[in-house]
Design a protein around this motif. Structure first.
Motif, PDB file in Angstrom:
ATOM      1  N   SER A  66      11.596   8.679   9.553  1.00  0.00           N
ATOM      2  CA  SER A  66      10.720   8.575   8.507  1.00  0.00           C
ATOM      3  C   SER A  66      10.503   7.101   7.931  1.00  0.00           C
ATOM      4  O   SER A  66       9.858   7.005   6.936  1.00  0.00           O
ATOM      5  N   MET A  67      11.537   6.347   8.276  1.00  0.00           N
ATOM      6  CA  MET A  67      11.312   4.903   7.982  1.00  0.00           C
ATOM      7  C   MET A  67      10.299   4.037   8.820  1.00  0.00           C
ATOM      8  O   MET A  67      10.547   2.972   9.036  1.00  0.00           O
ATOM      9  N   GLU A  68       9.421   4.532   9.485  1.00  0.00           N
ATOM     10  CA  GLU A  68       8.329   3.943  10.197  1.00  0.00           C
ATOM     11  C   GLU A  68       7.596   2.771   9.493  1.00  0.00           C
ATOM     12  O   GLU A  68       7.166   3.378   8.222  1.00  0.00           O
ATOM     13  N   GLU A  69       7.427   1.659   9.759  1.00  0.00           N
ATOM     14  CA  GLU A  69       7.177   0.541   9.018  1.00  0.00           C
ATOM     15  C   GLU A  69       5.546   0.735   8.551  1.00  0.00           C
ATOM     16  O   GLU A  69       5.361   0.536   7.468  1.00  0.00           O
ATOM     17  N   ASN A  70       4.612   0.987   9.351  1.00  0.00           N
ATOM     18  CA  ASN A  70       3.311   1.080   8.821  1.00  0.00           C
ATOM     19  C   ASN A  70       3.366   2.207   7.798  1.00  0.00           C
ATOM     20  O   ASN A  70       2.390   1.690   6.906  1.00  0.00           O
ATOM     21  N   ARG A  71       3.964   3.263   7.905  1.00  0.00           N
ATOM     22  CA  ARG A  71       3.779   4.152   7.033  1.00  0.00           C
ATOM     23  C   ARG A  71       4.289   3.959   5.745  1.00  0.00           C
ATOM     24  O   ARG A  71       3.834   3.892   4.586  1.00  0.00           O
ATOM     25  N   LEU A  72       5.743   3.218   5.755  1.00  0.00           N
ATOM     26  CA  LEU A  72       6.183   2.522   4.264  1.00  0.00           C
ATOM     27  C   LEU A  72       5.315   1.576   3.961  1.00  0.00           C
ATOM     28  O   LEU A  72       4.815   1.619   2.745  1.00  0.00           O
ATOM     29  N   LYS A  73       4.566   0.702   4.435  1.00  0.00           N
ATOM     30  CA  LYS A  73       3.602  -0.359   3.989  1.00  0.00           C
ATOM     31  C   LYS A  73       2.313   0.421   3.248  1.00  0.00           C
ATOM     32  O   LYS A  73       2.136   0.090   2.324  1.00  0.00           O
ATOM     33  N   LYS A  74       1.733   1.421   3.895  1.00  0.00           N
ATOM     34  CA  LYS A  74       0.933   1.993   3.384  1.00  0.00           C
ATOM     35  C   LYS A  74       1.200   2.727   2.068  1.00  0.00           C
ATOM     36  O   LYS A  74       0.114   2.957   1.244  1.00  0.00           O
ATOM     37  N   LEU A  75       2.318   3.222   1.901  1.00  0.00           N
ATOM     38  CA  LEU A  75       2.827   3.934   0.797  1.00  0.00           C
ATOM     39  C   LEU A  75       3.483   2.745  -0.347  1.00  0.00           C
ATOM     40  O   LEU A  75       4.101   3.360  -1.458  1.00  0.00           O
TER      41      LEU A  75
END
Length: 264
Positions: A66-75
């Protein structure tokens, strides 16, 4: 990069996706919250919470992806902190508080990462901090607050045990004291009579302690209405086990009542 830790602050790794943008920060402690934290961050994205405060994840060592970088950045997550030391929620919060104080924020909001709380209410916490309050406690039980699907045992334990003991200890009436959705002024956290960055706070001690210390020291504290919604089906999203977890919480409440967490 790695922060090597010192007395009262756990070692942690940090991934800074953006510089400090706002005067306030939202700290979200998580560990393996999976889709729950992603849904919560998406709600924050839809309500443009990053326009009010920087969002920082305080991860306890998630292994669920759940802590995948690209996903966190998008959010629109500003920074990811990953604890590399012992301790649970208390250690994660100390890690986040240390980061926030070093970065120079004016106030800190904390919220669980399991998508139960109304993250869209962040601006109201900031408003109260700007009005001069030092502890702003979110409550589902006051006028304007909402709660749904709250497990009966959790409802009774908060209303009949936890909140009365915290209120007695603080010398001020509170209604929703297990709720980690709250805000603190930097003045309160930096006061040496508060001293939150101590190794004694490993699990849920810090939440109980910070609930009462503000009023004890003469700081201004209040509650504001929030929503807390438990899922209708499936396992209740909580890290507190029924028997051992609640027994440990009672011990913490009693130690807190007798001032065992106060700086010596």
């Amino acid at each position: 990069m790695i922060y090597g830790g010192r007395m009262g602050v756990p070692s942690y790794e940090y991934f800074e996706y953006a510089q400090k943008q706002k005067d306030y920060v939202v700290l979200i402690p998580v560990i393996n919250e999976g889709e729950r934290i992603l849904k919560e961050l998406y709600r924050a994205y839809r309500h443009q919470i990053s326009q009010y405060a920087d969002i920082v994840i305080c991860d306890g060592g998630s292994t669920d992806g759940s802590m995948e970088e690209n996903r966190l950045k998008k959010l629109q997550v500003n920074t990811l902190l990953i604890k590399k030391d012992t301790g649970k929620q208390g250690a994660q919060l100390r890690m986040g508080i240390h980061w926030a104080l070093e970065r120079g924020y004016q106030g800190i909001i904390t919220i669980d990462g399991n998508n139960k709380d109304s993250i869209e209410d962040i601006p109201y916490f900031i408003q109260k901090l700007e009005e001069g309050y030092d502890l702003v406690q979110g409550s589902r039980f006051i006028k304007g607050g909402k709660h749904r699907n709250t497990p009966l045992i959790r409802y009774l334990s908060v209303r009949l045990l936890h909140a009365p003991i915290i209120s007695l200890t603080a010398g001020q009436h509170f209604t929703d004291t297990t709720n980690a959705y709250r805000a603190y002024s930097v003045s309160y956290l930096k006061d040496p009579r508060t001293a939150p960055l101590r190794d004694i706070f490993m699990t849920y001690e810090l939440l109980a302690y910070l609930s009462v210390r503000a009023s004890q020291l003469g700081y201004r504290a209040c509650e504001i209405p929030v929503a807390r919604v438990y899922p209708q089906k499936g396992k209740t999203p909580t890290k507190i086990s029924f028997l051992r977890g609640n027994s440990d919480l009672l011990k913490i409440l009693l130690k807190n009542f007798f001032g065992e967490y106060n700086p010596k």
